[in-house]
Scaffold this active site. Structure first.
Site, PDB file in Angstrom:
ATOM      1  NE  ARG A 355      51.246  52.967  -3.481  1.00  0.00           N
ATOM      2  CZ  ARG A 355      50.626  51.805  -3.698  1.00  0.00           C
ATOM      3  NH1 ARG A 355      49.320  51.693  -3.471  1.00  0.00           N
ATOM      4  NH2 ARG A 355      51.305  50.737  -4.125  1.00  0.00           N
ATOM      5  CG  PHE A 378      60.258  53.101  -8.933  1.00  0.00           C
ATOM      6  CD1 PHE A 378      59.824  54.190  -9.667  1.00  0.00           C
ATOM      7  CD2 PHE A 378      61.287  52.324  -9.441  1.00  0.00           C
ATOM      8  CE1 PHE A 378      60.387  54.496 -10.900  1.00  0.00           C
ATOM      9  CE2 PHE A 378      61.855  52.615 -10.678  1.00  0.00           C
ATOM     10  CZ  PHE A 378      61.408  53.712 -11.406  1.00  0.00           C
ATOM     11  CD  GLU A 379      54.546  52.475  -4.037  1.00  0.00           C
ATOM     12  OE1 GLU A 379      53.745  53.374  -3.706  1.00  0.00           O
ATOM     13  OE2 GLU A 379      54.205  51.300  -4.251  1.00  0.00           O
ATOM     14  CD  GLN A 380      64.157  50.237  -0.651  1.00  0.00           C
ATOM     15  OE1 GLN A 380      64.394  49.554   0.328  1.00  0.00           O
ATOM     16  NE2 GLN A 380      65.076  50.984  -1.245  1.00  0.00           N
TER      17      GLN A 380
END
Length: 544
Positions: A355, A378-380
């Site tokens: 991702r 969270f999503e870097q």
């Protein structure tokens, strides 16, 4: 005679756990919020080391999304029993807002401890088994009677109880991978406080307990105690600290502490320990806590001491009497022409790398998918490598076509969400801009933003960062141009250090440099990086 040049593991590599299996030596170190979890280095002579594994690499072993800065994987312990390797570690999920020992308020924190095993050091490690959550820095001791024990520091959140309550032990059933019996507090620590990082050894009729004390800053220390019974009571080493640089900020190796012992085949004993190297004239360690090693000796009284007897770290100890064993390592050339991420690089928190980035969607490029802001827990989409020298140049080439101000990508010099420099390309009213986003605890506004160049030409852009001690400068050029446009401002690189922090927040990692991409519009607009080159040494050296 060959001498070891400490630190042996340069750049952010703290909390070493050292193990010998036959002629092979392994050191496991903490990785905190960086993924995959735990670095394991391999040597056959204690001089030459290579990164051989990052064992925690899938969701069944580690998922750190939401873990705060400097949380995640703490103090792994590596051991060997029943013909397999054992790795025990903490995944810190919540740290709280104060580190002051003896504070009156309650401090609830989450320290789940897990164990994984594998037949080979670089194989596919098992899924994680949860053991307890009573404190951090777990370790396993495999006794010669066939029993195994788990040690960890005990966290006491009750008001007025000092947080660091000491070291507890509980038996581990290796067959069921479960703790049995009741935990026993075996050692409350000394007046140095902050008792953590336990390791146990058996020698001369005694159980020798090694701990870290004094906090992981300038007063850090290795302390030992012994007892004829594993469950105590324990007698403290008569000299106090076995190793420390407390009170000596002028030393080449500072912050020495949190160690582990290994015995060579010839019976000599060595201590691996964490340390820091401050910038010249500054009490700041931008490379965080690194790993050093030196020989020790057992005295006639049965206590361990440094060879010089001064309890000081040695920057250049003599190498052991082992055949030299250098590794034939081919340095990465900075190009993305393989299907897997180069070993130099890591990312943040998420076990779902697909991702965040791809090496196959556009062959020859690292594609970063635009995700959350710099500093997200969270999503870097941020891929970077450790800073391992005081002087370096980092360059990258990227193809990126942002459509709005919510999309950005570029070169990042990063410690955590509160400390970074981000040289990025974004867009304003259809024009590409070169921007600098800075976060520093020394800035009361938190973040600063500056437009460095407007109306960038289409196509590839090269970005550059030069670091010389505490001096940081940036440059850029359009793809294909021979000359760099070096920007005039000099920035303070020292803010990317443990010692510069927001009040009461943990800072335990080190500086990284790499690539990042964000898209707050939700479109996931990618940035394609053709290469990333990191070179150490004199900044006057040519840069392609």
């Amino acid at each position: 005679m060959t001498n070891i040049s400490n630190p042996i593991l340069r750049g952010f590599n703290p909390d070493p756990s050292i193990l010998r299996v036959g002629d092979d030596f392994y050191i496991a170190t903490s990785t905190f919020e960086w993924y995959p979890g735990v670095q394991i280095h391999h040597s056959r002579d204690l001089v030459h080391w290579r990164l051989v594994a990052r064992p925690l690499n899938r969701p069944g072993q580690l998922d750190m999304r939401g873990d705060p800065d400097s949380c995640g994987v703490w103090a792994p312990d590596l051991s060997y029993a029943d013909g397999r390797f054992w790795l025990i570690y903490t995944d810190v999920k919540r740290y709280g807002a104060t580190t002051v020992q003896g504070a009156k308020g309650m401090s609830l924190r989450d320290f789940p401890n897990y164990v994984v095993t594998c037949d080979t050091i670089d194989g596919d490690w098992s899924d994680a088994v949860h053991l307890n959550s009573s404190g951090f820095d777990p370790a396993l001791f495999h006794d010669d009677d066939g029993r195994s024990w788990m040690l960890n520091m005990l966290w006491d959140h009750r008001p007025g109880h000092g947080r660091f309550a000491g070291i507890q032990a509980q038996e581990l059933d290796r067959a069921t991978m479960k703790l049995v019996g009741e935990p026993t507090l075996i050692f409350k620590g000394t007046e140095r406080g902050f008792t953590e990082g336990p390791h146990m050894y058996k020698r001369g009729g005694f159980y020798h307990l090694l701990v870290a004390e004094g906090g992981t800053g300038w007063d850090h220390a290795v302390v030992m105690a012994r007892s004829p019974d594993l469950l105590g009571p324990y007698e403290v080493h008569p000299d106090g600290a076995v190793l420390t640089s407390a009170g000596r900020k002028d030393m080449e190796i500072t912050r020495a502490g949190h160690g582990d012992l290994v015995e060579l085949a010839d019976g000599t004993t060595w201590l691996a320990y964490l340390c820091g190297r401050p910038l010249s004239g500054r009490e700041r360690c931008v490379m965080g806590r690194e790993t050093a090693i030196q020989p020790m000796q057992w005295g006639e009284d049965g206590w361990l001491r440094t060879i010089a007897g001064d309890a000081h770290p040695d920057p250049t100890p003599p190498a052991p009497d082992l055949p030299p064993a250098p590794w034939d390592i081919v340095p990465w050339d900075g190009r993305f022409d393989a299907p897997d991420l180069p070993l130099d690089l890591q990312w943040l928190r998420s076990p779902h790398a697909d991702r965040l980035f791809s090496l196959t969607e556009r062959p020859g490029f690292l594609r970063l998918h635009g995700r959350e802001t710099v500093g997200s827990l969270f999503e870097q989409a941020l891929v970077a490598r450790r800073q391992t020298a005081f002087r370096f140049t980092a360059t990258t080439s990227l193809d990126f076509a942002p459509r709005c101000f919510q999309q950005a990508a570029g070169l990042i010099y990063y410690y955590n969400s509160t400390k970074f420099y981000y040289l990025c390309i974004s867009a304003e009213e259809g024009r590409r801009q070169l921007q600098l986003l800075t976060a520093s605890p020394e800035n009361p506004e938190g973040n600063s933003f500056e437009v460095l160049a407007d109306g960038l030409p289409d196509g590839m852009i090269d970005l550059r960062a030069d670091v010389d001690g505490d001096r940081l400068t940036f440059g850029w050029r359009a793809g294909g141009d021979p000359d760099w446009r070096i920007l005039p401002d000099v920035h303070d690189a020292s803010i990317l250090s443990d010692e510069v922090s927001l009040p009461r927040l943990p800072n335990f990692t080190g500086a990284f440099v790499g690539m990042a991409c964000q898209d707050l519009s939700g479109a996931g607009t990618p940035a394609d990086f053709a290469r990333f080159v990191y070179r150490e040494g004199a900044l006057s050296a040519p840069v392609d």
